[in-house]
Design a protein around this motif. Structure first.
Motif: not given
Length: 170
Positions: A138-155
């Motif tokens: 709620k204070s915007g100073c800590r992350i509660t969830s991070d979801q990274d979306h990218y292509s492993i096939a491209a990597v």
């Protein structure tokens, strides 16, 4: 042979590292004025581009989660998240995250970035687009969830590796 989780951790680390440099971005403000990404985005990118894994973990709440959608893995709490960053640093040279834009809507921040690096033992480096969704407390100073979306096939393709490549045991 390495397990799928090991492969996933390696690939996630590479992806995150590519998106950590911040640049000014246009926000959804009605006047369209240029603004810098939220502080937490700059801190997140700095942590991925840095060498201290604990710096990334410190950005999360005690029950925060980090999910790498490309490799299907989730890490819980600052310690596991820092461990993921440490593994990424061991498996990917020059892991880097370059933030292209960030948009905040309440406690959610959408980040468009480039994730880059050089998987150790791969013939070539990679640089792939990535989208990250950060949910903040709620204070915007800590992350509660991070979801990274990218292509492993491209990597893997950019790295010159076969689609079934798995990282070496670390």
């Amino acid at each position: 042979m390495t397990s799928r989780p090991t492969r996933a951790l390696t690939l996630l680390a590479a992806a995150v590292a590519l998106s950590a440099t911040t640049v000014p971005t246009a926000n959804a403000a009605q006047n369209g004025a240029e603004r810098r990404p939220p502080r937490i985005v700059a801190d997140w990118a700095h942590a991925w581009n840095g060498t201290d894994p604990a710096a990334l973990g410190a950005l999360f709440t005690a029950d925060g989660t980090y999910t790498d959608k490309a490799v299907g893995m989730t890490f819980r709490g600052p310690k596991e998240i820092a461990g993921w960053k440490a593994r990424a640093d061991r498996l990917i040279d020059n892991v880097h995250v370059t933030v292209r834009s960030a948009r905040r809507d309440g406690t959610r921040v959408s980040v468009k970035a480039v994730y880059s690096g050089h998987l150790k033992g791969a013939p070539k480096p990679f640089a792939v687009p990535m989208t990250t969704l950060l949910d903040l407390n709620k204070s915007g100073c800590r992350i509660t969830s991070d979801q990274d979306h990218y292509s492993i096939a491209a990597v893997l393709a950019q790295s010159g590796l076969p689609a079934d490549w798995t990282p070496p045991a670390a």
